[in-house]
Design a protein around this motif. Structure first.
Motif, PDB file in Angstrom:
ATOM      1  N   LEU A  93       0.856  -1.236  -0.102  1.00 38.70           N
ATOM      2  CA  LEU A  93       0.126  -0.082  -0.003  1.00 38.70           C
ATOM      3  C   LEU A  93       0.912   1.207  -0.140  1.00 38.70           C
ATOM      4  O   LEU A  93       0.599   2.090  -0.732  1.00 38.70           O
ATOM      5  CB  LEU A  93      -0.812  -0.065   1.206  1.00 38.70           C
ATOM      6  N   LEU A  94       1.854   1.206   0.838  1.00 37.34           N
ATOM      7  CA  LEU A  94       2.799   2.442   0.955  1.00 37.34           C
ATOM      8  C   LEU A  94       3.577   2.696  -0.266  1.00 37.34           C
ATOM      9  O   LEU A  94       4.116   3.780  -0.571  1.00 37.34           O
ATOM     10  CB  LEU A  94       3.676   2.081   2.032  1.00 37.34           C
ATOM     11  N   GLU A  95       3.845   1.581  -1.329  1.00 39.79           N
ATOM     12  CA  GLU A  95       4.413   1.622  -2.524  1.00 39.79           C
ATOM     13  C   GLU A  95       3.596   2.795  -3.575  1.00 39.79           C
ATOM     14  O   GLU A  95       4.096   3.220  -4.607  1.00 39.79           O
ATOM     15  CB  GLU A  95       4.695   0.375  -3.233  1.00 39.79           C
ATOM     16  N   LEU A  96       2.300   2.779  -3.334  1.00 45.83           N
ATOM     17  CA  LEU A  96       1.387   3.557  -3.996  1.00 45.83           C
ATOM     18  C   LEU A  96       1.657   5.093  -3.895  1.00 45.83           C
ATOM     19  O   LEU A  96       1.695   5.511  -2.890  1.00 45.83           O
ATOM     20  CB  LEU A  96      -0.095   3.307  -3.651  1.00 45.83           C
ATOM     21  N   ASP A  97       1.787   5.698  -5.051  1.00 44.20           N
ATOM     22  CA  ASP A  97       2.148   7.153  -5.062  1.00 44.20           C
ATOM     23  C   ASP A  97       1.116   8.041  -4.157  1.00 44.20           C
ATOM     24  O   ASP A  97       1.548   9.106  -3.329  1.00 44.20           O
ATOM     25  CB  ASP A  97       2.355   7.789  -6.522  1.00 44.20           C
ATOM     26  N   ASP A  98      -0.081   7.654  -4.463  1.00 44.35           N
ATOM     27  CA  ASP A  98      -1.192   8.554  -3.664  1.00 44.35           C
ATOM     28  C   ASP A  98      -1.359   8.061  -2.265  1.00 44.35           C
ATOM     29  O   ASP A  98      -1.956   9.016  -1.589  1.00 44.35           O
ATOM     30  CB  ASP A  98      -2.670   8.301  -4.294  1.00 44.35           C
ATOM     31  N   VAL A  99      -0.724   7.059  -1.594  1.00 49.40           N
ATOM     32  CA  VAL A  99      -0.931   6.678  -0.326  1.00 49.40           C
ATOM     33  C   VAL A  99       0.132   7.537   0.455  1.00 49.40           C
ATOM     34  O   VAL A  99       1.363   7.341   0.254  1.00 49.40           O
ATOM     35  CB  VAL A  99      -0.844   5.293  -0.089  1.00 49.40           C
ATOM     36  N   ASP A 100      -0.268   8.191   1.465  1.00 49.42           N
ATOM     37  CA  ASP A 100       0.527   9.013   2.335  1.00 49.42           C
ATOM     38  C   ASP A 100       1.139   8.210   3.653  1.00 49.42           C
ATOM     39  O   ASP A 100       2.111   8.290   4.308  1.00 49.42           O
ATOM     40  CB  ASP A 100       0.278  10.553   2.739  1.00 49.42           C
ATOM     41  N   ALA A 101       0.059   7.415   4.124  1.00 48.53           N
ATOM     42  CA  ALA A 101       0.356   6.695   5.291  1.00 48.53           C
ATOM     43  C   ALA A 101      -0.826   5.563   5.521  1.00 48.53           C
ATOM     44  O   ALA A 101      -1.906   5.560   5.268  1.00 48.53           O
ATOM     45  CB  ALA A 101      -0.091   7.685   6.596  1.00 48.53           C
ATOM     46  N   VAL A 102      -0.306   4.587   6.491  1.00 52.29           N
ATOM     47  CA  VAL A 102      -1.278   3.471   6.684  1.00 52.29           C
ATOM     48  C   VAL A 102      -1.178   3.359   8.161  1.00 52.29           C
ATOM     49  O   VAL A 102       0.060   3.157   8.583  1.00 52.29           O
ATOM     50  CB  VAL A 102      -0.707   2.163   5.909  1.00 52.29           C
ATOM     51  N   TYR A 103      -2.001   3.425   8.857  1.00 45.76           N
ATOM     52  CA  TYR A 103      -1.973   2.913  10.356  1.00 45.76           C
ATOM     53  C   TYR A 103      -2.900   1.706  10.519  1.00 45.76           C
ATOM     54  O   TYR A 103      -3.804   1.387  10.034  1.00 45.76           O
ATOM     55  CB  TYR A 103      -2.910   4.024  11.129  1.00 45.76           C
ATOM     56  N   THR A 104      -2.266   0.793  11.487  1.00 40.73           N
ATOM     57  CA  THR A 104      -2.684  -0.328  11.810  1.00 40.73           C
ATOM     58  C   THR A 104      -3.037  -0.528  13.120  1.00 40.73           C
ATOM     59  O   THR A 104      -2.165   0.229  13.956  1.00 40.73           O
ATOM     60  CB  THR A 104      -2.074  -1.608  11.334  1.00 40.73           C
ATOM     61  N   ASP A 105      -3.995  -1.179  13.920  1.00 41.11           N
ATOM     62  CA  ASP A 105      -4.012  -1.584  15.285  1.00 41.11           C
ATOM     63  C   ASP A 105      -3.406  -2.744  15.647  1.00 41.11           C
ATOM     64  O   ASP A 105      -3.740  -3.589  16.867  1.00 41.11           O
ATOM     65  CB  ASP A 105      -5.435  -1.539  15.698  1.00 41.11           C
ATOM     66  N   GLN A 106      -2.430  -3.330  14.884  1.00 39.88           N
ATOM     67  CA  GLN A 106      -1.706  -4.562  15.227  1.00 39.88           C
ATOM     68  C   GLN A 106      -0.660  -4.101  16.197  1.00 39.88           C
ATOM     69  O   GLN A 106      -0.110  -3.213  16.121  1.00 39.88           O
ATOM     70  CB  GLN A 106      -0.861  -5.055  13.988  1.00 39.88           C
ATOM     71  N   ARG A 107      -0.479  -4.836  17.170  1.00 37.14           N
ATOM     72  CA  ARG A 107       0.441  -4.511  18.253  1.00 37.14           C
ATOM     73  C   ARG A 107       2.009  -4.771  17.994  1.00 37.14           C
ATOM     74  O   ARG A 107       2.169  -5.909  17.168  1.00 37.14           O
ATOM     75  CB  ARG A 107       0.179  -5.394  19.623  1.00 37.14           C
TER      76      ARG A 107
END
Length: 267
Positions: free
Chosen positions: A253-267
């Motif tokens: 997902l972060l490789e996509l130019d349009d994506v600036d951030a990805v947040y997860t609730d994984q510990r």
């Protein structure tokens, strides 16, 4: 004396075997029409080359080095995404309020943040110029939600000049990784919005100026935050398999130019 004799005999036998091997190679060369000394030498060299062992230097010397390399890669990617987001924010601000910071307060605030984050000057100038180019659309913020693996939820922040492209790209990545897009609001409720500085002080937007002022009074040096972040309310423990699958999904997902951030609730 007996042991010396045996050692001498072994040495003679080894030399004899080597001589026989060389003679056999020379004979083979003669049979193939290469009876010259040069031809024999070349054949012997080719035979020896078959026994050569190739080696290579490992990329990571031990688990600790691999972890350090991984952290550096993650830091570089985060910095690249931060610079890209600042650039897109500049374009959006100029499209909306013009290129003059004195009259465009949004642009002035972005440029000030860029200065605090030490964004390279050429990035700022390039995006200021790009905002005035014909055919350059403004950027729109979008949020997409994803169900990862092991019950993990993800929030994908996007700043894009082509919404149809961004959703198509994200949908393809999610599908290829075997995950699932979630309905709006299905994941975001698991997070709270906060601002974070690198000394691990988390505060609300209202208290942020007070915290910064207090840190500066105490003479503590810190890096200005990147803006709002999403922190999970109840981090989820997952097994190794789910952790690896989520890691791959976030990375793609972060490789996509349009994506600036990805947040997860994984510990």
């Amino acid at each position: 004396m007996a042991s010396a004799a045996r050692a001498l005999g072994a040495l003679v036998h080894k030399a004899s075997s080597l001589s026989s091997s060389v003679s056999a190679l020379r004979s083979a060369a003669v049979l193939h029409g290469r009876g010259s000394a040069g031809g024999s030498a070349r054949l012997f060299q080719r035979h020896a080359a078959r026994r050569r062992i190739s080696t290579f230097q490992p990329l990571c010397m031990g688990r600790r080095s691999c972890k350090i390399a991984g952290r550096k890669d993650a830091q570089n990617l985060k910095k690249m995404k931060r610079n890209s987001k600042i650039g897109k924010e500049i374009v959006a601000a100029i499209k909306k309020g013009g290129p003059s910071p004195s009259s465009n307060t949004t642009l002035a605030a972005i440029l000030e943040k860029a200065r605090e984050l030490d964004i390279p000057k050429e990035i700022l100038e390039r995006n200021i110029k790009r905002a005035s180019e014909k055919g350059q659309d403004t950027y729109t913020e979008k949020v997409y939600e994803v169900y990862g693996f092991g019950g993990v939820g993800m929030v994908v922040e996007v700043l894009t000049d082509k919404i149809t492209r961004s959703i198509a790209d994200i949908r393809n990545v999610v599908k290829d990784c075997g995950a699932k897009l979630a309905d709006p609001g299905s994941v975001t409720f698991r997070f709270r919005q906060a601002r974070v500085v690198n000394i691990k002080i988390v505060t609300t937007s209202e208290n942020y100026p007070v915290v910064l002022s207090k840190l500066q009074e105490e003479g503590l040096k810190f890096e200005t935050d990147n803006g709002y972040e999403l922190l999970p309310l109840n981090p989820i423990e997952v097994d190794d398999e789910a952790m690896e699958l989520n890691k791959v999904l976030v990375s793609k997902l972060l490789e996509l130019d349009d994506v600036d951030a990805v947040y997860t609730d994984q510990r």
